[in-house]
Design an enzyme around this catalytic site. Structure first.
Site, PDB file in Angstrom:
ATOM      1  N   LYS A  47       1.429  -6.932   8.079  1.00  0.00           N
ATOM      2  CA  LYS A  47       1.527  -5.593   7.508  1.00  0.00           C
ATOM      3  C   LYS A  47       2.801  -5.000   8.087  1.00  0.00           C
ATOM      4  O   LYS A  47       2.950  -4.886   9.302  1.00  0.00           O
ATOM      5  CB  LYS A  47       0.310  -4.793   7.959  1.00  0.00           C
ATOM      6  CG  LYS A  47      -0.218  -3.907   6.899  1.00  0.00           C
ATOM      7  CD  LYS A  47      -1.532  -3.358   7.317  1.00  0.00           C
ATOM      8  CE  LYS A  47      -1.584  -1.912   6.886  1.00  0.00           C
ATOM      9  NZ  LYS A  47      -2.915  -1.360   6.952  1.00  0.00           N
ATOM     10  N   ASP A  82     -12.359   4.964   5.395  1.00  0.00           N
ATOM     11  CA  ASP A  82     -11.640   4.599   4.179  1.00  0.00           C
ATOM     12  C   ASP A  82     -12.191   3.293   3.616  1.00  0.00           C
ATOM     13  O   ASP A  82     -11.431   2.427   3.178  1.00  0.00           O
ATOM     14  CB  ASP A  82     -10.141   4.503   4.464  1.00  0.00           C
ATOM     15  CG  ASP A  82      -9.322   4.630   3.174  1.00  0.00           C
ATOM     16  OD1 ASP A  82      -9.870   5.149   2.177  1.00  0.00           O
ATOM     17  OD2 ASP A  82      -8.157   4.208   3.158  1.00  0.00           O
ATOM     18  N   GLY A 135       0.856  -1.183   0.000  1.00  0.00           N
ATOM     19  CA  GLY A 135       0.000   0.000   0.000  1.00  0.00           C
ATOM     20  C   GLY A 135       0.889   1.229   0.000  1.00  0.00           C
ATOM     21  O   GLY A 135       2.073   1.154  -0.329  1.00  0.00           O
ATOM     22  N   ASP A 167      -7.720  18.551  53.351  1.00  0.00           N
ATOM     23  CA  ASP A 167      -8.815  18.122  54.200  1.00  0.00           C
ATOM     24  C   ASP A 167     -10.095  17.821  53.431  1.00  0.00           C
ATOM     25  O   ASP A 167     -11.183  18.257  53.793  1.00  0.00           O
ATOM     26  CB  ASP A 167      -9.068  19.166  55.304  1.00  0.00           C
ATOM     27  CG  ASP A 167      -7.797  19.397  56.103  1.00  0.00           C
ATOM     28  OD1 ASP A 167      -6.881  18.561  55.982  1.00  0.00           O
ATOM     29  OD2 ASP A 167      -7.723  20.403  56.804  1.00  0.00           O
ATOM     30  N   ALA A 224       2.606   0.570   3.812  1.00  0.00           N
ATOM     31  CA  ALA A 224       3.069  -0.718   4.321  1.00  0.00           C
ATOM     32  C   ALA A 224       3.261  -1.727   3.202  1.00  0.00           C
ATOM     33  O   ALA A 224       2.678  -1.600   2.126  1.00  0.00           O
ATOM     34  CB  ALA A 224       2.023  -1.254   5.298  1.00  0.00           C
ATOM     35  N   ARG A 225       4.114  -2.694   3.501  1.00  0.00           N
ATOM     36  CA  ARG A 225       4.189  -3.869   2.637  1.00  0.00           C
ATOM     37  C   ARG A 225       3.669  -5.041   3.444  1.00  0.00           C
ATOM     38  O   ARG A 225       3.861  -5.090   4.653  1.00  0.00           O
ATOM     39  CB  ARG A 225       5.634  -4.117   2.209  1.00  0.00           C
ATOM     40  CG  ARG A 225       6.043  -3.162   1.107  1.00  0.00           C
ATOM     41  CD  ARG A 225       7.411  -3.462   0.568  1.00  0.00           C
ATOM     42  NE  ARG A 225       7.645  -2.604  -0.589  1.00  0.00           N
ATOM     43  CZ  ARG A 225       8.841  -2.252  -1.020  1.00  0.00           C
ATOM     44  NH1 ARG A 225       9.932  -2.688  -0.407  1.00  0.00           N
ATOM     45  NH2 ARG A 225       8.964  -1.482  -2.068  1.00  0.00           N
ATOM     46  N   CYS A 226       3.081  -5.959   2.744  1.00  0.00           N
ATOM     47  CA  CYS A 226       2.461  -7.055   3.457  1.00  0.00           C
ATOM     48  C   CYS A 226       3.127  -8.372   3.071  1.00  0.00           C
ATOM     49  O   CYS A 226       3.341  -8.637   1.880  1.00  0.00           O
ATOM     50  CB  CYS A 226       0.991  -7.054   3.081  1.00  0.00           C
ATOM     51  SG  CYS A 226      -0.027  -7.765   4.333  1.00  0.00           S
TER      52      CYS A 226
HETATM   53  N1  LIG Z   1      -4.989  -9.511   5.888  1.00  0.00           N
HETATM   54  C1  LIG Z   1      -4.391  -9.524   4.694  1.00  0.00           C
HETATM   55  N2  LIG Z   1      -4.232 -10.692   4.042  1.00  0.00           N
HETATM   56  C2  LIG Z   1      -3.620 -10.723   2.833  1.00  0.00           C
HETATM   57  N3  LIG Z   1      -3.121  -9.651   2.209  1.00  0.00           N
HETATM   58  C3  LIG Z   1      -3.239  -8.462   2.804  1.00  0.00           C
HETATM   59  C4  LIG Z   1      -3.876  -8.330   4.076  1.00  0.00           C
HETATM   60  N4  LIG Z   1      -3.833  -7.038   4.435  1.00  0.00           N
HETATM   61  C5  LIG Z   1      -3.210  -6.380   3.438  1.00  0.00           C
HETATM   62  N5  LIG Z   1      -2.843  -7.223   2.445  1.00  0.00           N
HETATM   63  C6  LIG Z   1      -2.130  -6.887   1.214  1.00  0.00           C
HETATM   64  O1  LIG Z   1      -1.222  -5.849   1.493  1.00  0.00           O
HETATM   65  C7  LIG Z   1      -1.502  -4.699   0.702  1.00  0.00           C
HETATM   66  C8  LIG Z   1      -1.217  -3.464   1.501  1.00  0.00           C
HETATM   67  O2  LIG Z   1      -2.034  -3.449   2.655  1.00  0.00           O
HETATM   68  P1  LIG Z   1      -2.790  -2.143   3.084  1.00  0.00           P
HETATM   69  O3  LIG Z   1      -3.667  -1.708   1.983  1.00  0.00           O
HETATM   70  O4  LIG Z   1      -3.462  -2.380   4.372  1.00  0.00           O
HETATM   71  O5  LIG Z   1      -1.541  -1.184   3.257  1.00  0.00           O
HETATM   72  P2  LIG Z   1      -1.501   0.353   3.323  1.00  0.00           P
HETATM   73  O6  LIG Z   1      -0.120   0.815   3.156  1.00  0.00           O
HETATM   74  O7  LIG Z   1      -2.200   0.762   4.552  1.00  0.00           O
HETATM   75  O8  LIG Z   1      -2.375   0.732   2.049  1.00  0.00           O
HETATM   76  P3  LIG Z   1      -3.028   2.097   1.642  1.00  0.00           P
HETATM   77  O9  LIG Z   1      -2.253   2.600   0.494  1.00  0.00           O
HETATM   78  O10 LIG Z   1      -4.437   1.681   1.306  1.00  0.00           O
HETATM   79  O11 LIG Z   1      -2.940   2.986   2.823  1.00  0.00           O
HETATM   80  C9  LIG Z   1      -2.943  -4.869   0.287  1.00  0.00           C
HETATM   81  O12 LIG Z   1      -3.220  -4.253  -0.901  1.00  0.00           O
HETATM   82  C10 LIG Z   1      -3.060  -6.375   0.161  1.00  0.00           C
HETATM   83  O13 LIG Z   1      -2.567  -6.787  -1.088  1.00  0.00           O
END
Ligand SMILES: Nc1ncnc2c1ncn2[C@@H]1O[C@H](COP(=O)(O)OP(=O)(O)OP(=O)(O)O)[C@@H](O)[C@H]1O
Length: 676
Positions: A110, A204, A91, A586, A94-96
């Site tokens: 995340k 959001d 996103g 008091d 974050a990277r997931c």
């Molecule tokens: N619970 C989950 N299970 C599997 N994949 C997930 C999960 N949560 C997030 N992801 C993957 O990780 C990616 C990034 O997560 P997320 O959108 O929460 O990050 P972010 O940085 O907060 O994004 P944004 O740009 O919407 O703020 C998502 O697009 C999705 O592909």
């Protein structure tokens, strides 16, 4: 995670205050400008270099790019090891990654680079996301598992949703059938209803934040922009969201404010997008999107075969005036839901191809499936009253993960309790056990009048401030006040089945409120004590005695006080680090009330202290204009009430259940007035 954080490139609107996301339907991450054009055949080396530079710059803008691939094993502070697996997605922040625990169970982690959360603001936002998400437990909300860190990253461990989001589904399928959309919407509405019942606005909601779990249930994720409202009627003023999904009142700016209806709007946008293939106000240019939203300028593409009933519902949800939008319950009462074909499930095959036979499910079968889907989405769960809900949350056995130490406020290990659910109901009152002392007080009109006077003026101020905030009036006058730390009850022992109720104050004075209503208060550092009795004409009347001059008739009482004094010193710890003399010397305890979830003290200086079972303590002083928070970590902070109500929580150590405690305090004080 909200792209509203830190230095993410934000699409500027209203003096650059908007925290926006992507401007293109199929791009989840925040971007500032339209897509880069590929260099044509005649492009010079210079032009190409320029474009590459631009690309690099763009990449840099994404904070998620600061996130390094985690090591192959990530350990939590308690030593649990997670094996890092595949990269799942990225996103703006974050990277997931997949993470596997020792038993082989898969999670999604995340992963947020610490380098991207350097500023206090970003840290606070991440903490808020964690705090809110952690407290959400619903079948259609991505389950928060844990949160931990290593030297470079913070990991938010989530339930794994391996079947991607509604955004990917729509990209593949182009548009969904109406029965499928019904099935999807019930789950989303169920989850949003749950959020709203806990005063959380998601802010959001979009296709890219709604994921499929392994069983093809939908789960709302990403609480990066979520916010807990201090009360049902209050409003938020931060302008945020994802352009295509932003409600018009958000674009109205700070003057208007917004509330739960922004989530309803986003539900309408998603419904439209799923049926028509793209969101209603879609445009390449974000400013055009905003203009269209403000003018409610969208059409139902006539080439798409979408029912009249669906259009009626969409049109009603996308009402510019938030108050005209149907409530979540009302949405499900629309003919489109009640009379349309409703499937029993959403299959994996449907991720890639239009399911067969969803259009001709019988009326009876559809009604049965709708009822089952509603039950599964928790629609039958909202009839509990606030006391029941508070009780279940306080007594919840759910494990409470600690936040990473470095993220915790003041680097104190902070246990975050549940954000509690609130369904405000005036009928519901905390259950009170009538104490011996209360019975005595109830028979003395003078005492009652004094206590009631304090309650009434405190309630009045609390409600006035709340109303100011709800209606968007400035509360500056309530913030610019002296907010001296009040005298607090720092220890207590209830021995009322024998002698009375013993307490120690933050001044170190020790008192016993005897069952006959009298009090002996031993003043610390002084060789004196007060004997406070109830006088039929004057109310509480105090007599001061020096140590060498104590009448023998008080011998028994003094023995009791000394006994408790020793007991409390030996066995109980202070509720805060705070001690020392206050100006308000008091002070004594006039009445105490034991309720299901807290004990409430009414002090002679007009303060009301509520010790809750989750170890947070709140004290309303200065006629309710000032509030003090004693955290479970024994930190103690005093603020003007208006400052805390405006924020919905304490600026320092957080009390995630503040919203429900606020309701509880009001109910409890009203209860006192009404019980007499
Ligand atoms: N619970 C989950 N299970 C599997 N994949 C997930 C999960 N949560 C997030 N992801 C993957 O990780 C990616 C990034 O997560 P997320 O959108 O929460 O990050 P972010 O940085 O907060 O994004 P944004 O740009 O919407 O703020 C998502 O697009 C999705 O592909």
């Amino acid at each position: 995670m909200a792209s509203a954080r830190g230095s993410l490139p934000l699409q500027s609107l209203n003096n650059g205050q908007i925290n926006s996301r992507s401007n293109a339907f199929n791009v989840q991450t925040p971007i500032k400008t339209g897509p880069l054009k590929p260099p044509g055949p005649a492009a010079t080396a210079n032009q190409i270099a320029q474009q590459q530079d631009q690309k690099k710059k763009k990449k840099k803008e994404k904070l998620s790019s600061l996130c390094k691939t985690p090591p192959s094993i990530v350990r939590t502070r308690t030593g649990i090891g997670y094996h890092r697996g595949l990269f799942l997605g990225e996103g703006g922040f974050a990277r997931c990654f997949q993470m596997k625990d020792e038993s082989g169970k898969l999670f999604a982690a995340k992963t947020v680079a610490k380098a991207s959360i350097k500023s206090e603001k970003t840290k606070t936002k991440l903490l808020s996301e964690i705090k809110i998400h952690k407290s959400m437990v619903h079948p259609n909300i991505v389950r928060f598992i844990d949160c931990f860190e290593d030297d470079v990253n913070v990991y938010i461990l989530l339930e794994m949703c391996p079947n991607q989001s509604l955004m990917e589904l729509l990209k593949t399928r182009k548009a969904l059938t109406e029965p499928e959309v019904r099935f999807i919407m019930v789950q989303i509405i169920g989850a949003v209803k749950y959020l709203h019942s806990r005063r959380v606005i998601h802010r959001d909601l979009k296709l890219g934040n709604i994921f499929f779990d392994p069983d093809m249930n939908l789960k709302i994720g990403d609480f990066g922009l979520a916010s807990v409202l201090p009360s049902k009627g209050s409003r938020k003023y931060t302008i945020c969201g994802t352009p295509n999904y932003i409600a018009p009142e958000v674009l109205g700016g700070k003057a208007v404010g917004h509330s739960f209806e922004v989530d309803v709007w986003a539900i309408g946008i998603m419904m439209y997008a799923l049926l028509f293939g793209k969101p209603p106000f879609q445009s390449k240019d974000v400013q055009v999107i905003y203009e269209k939203i403000k003018k409610n300028d969208y059409i139902f593409n006539p080439t798409k075969d979408v029912s009249y009933q669906a259009k009626v519902l969409i049109k009603d949800i996308l009402a510019t005036n938030p108050l005209e939008r149907p409530s979540l319950d009302e949405i499900l009462e629309y003919s489109w839901f009640r009379n349309g074909s409703f499937p029993s499930s959403f299959t994996v095959e449907s991720l890639t191809q239009t399911p067969r036979n969803v259009m001709d499910i019988s009326k009876e079968e559809s009604a049965k499936n709708l009822a089952a889907a509603k039950a599964k989405a928790g629609f039958n769960e909202w009839h509990r009253n606030p006391v029941q809900i508070l009780k279940s949350d306080l007594e919840s056995e759910r494990p409470k993960a600690l936040l990473p130490t470095s993220l915790s406020p003041s680097n104190v290990k902070q246990k975050y309790e549940e954000v509690s659910p609130v369904i405000a109901s005036r009928e519901t009152r905390p259950k009170t056990k009538i104490e011996q002392v209360s019975k005595i007080i109830n028979n003395h009109p003078i005492l009652l009048e004094k206590l009631n006077h304090n309650i009434t003026s405190t309630l009045e101020n609390m409600q006035t401030i709340q109303e100011y905030i709800r209606t968007g009036n400035s509360v500056k006058q309530f913030i610019d006040i002296d907010h001296e730390r009040p005298v607090l009850v720092s220890k207590w022992v209830d021995y009322s089945n024998k002698h009375g109720f013993s307490y120690q104050l933050s001044t170190n004075d020790i008192g016993v409120l005897f069952n006959n209503g009298s009090t002996v208060l031993k003043i610390s550092d002084e060789e004196s004590l007060w004997h406070i009795i109830i006088d039929n004409s004057y109310g509480w009347t105090a007599h001061r005695y020096l140590a060498h001059d104590i009448p023998t008739r008080l011998k028994k009482e003094i023995e009791v006080v000394d006994f408790f004094s020793k007991y409390m010193k030996a066995n109980l710890c202070e509720v805060s680090e705070h001690s020392g003399k206050n100006v308000n010397d008091d002070v004594f305890l006039r009445r105490y009330t034991r309720e299901d979830h807290c004990i409430m003290f009414e002090l002679s200086n007009g303060s009301f202290q509520f010790n809750f079972k989750d170890h947070h303590k709140l004290c309303l002083s200065s006629n309710g204009l000032v509030i003090t928070h004693l955290s479970p970590h024994r930190t103690i902070e005093t603020y003007p009430l208006a400052q805390v109500l405006e924020k919905g929580d304490f600026p320092g150590a957080s009390d995630p259940m503040f919203a429900v405690k606020w309701e509880y305090m009001i109910a409890s004080l009203r209860n006192k007035l009404e019980m007499q």
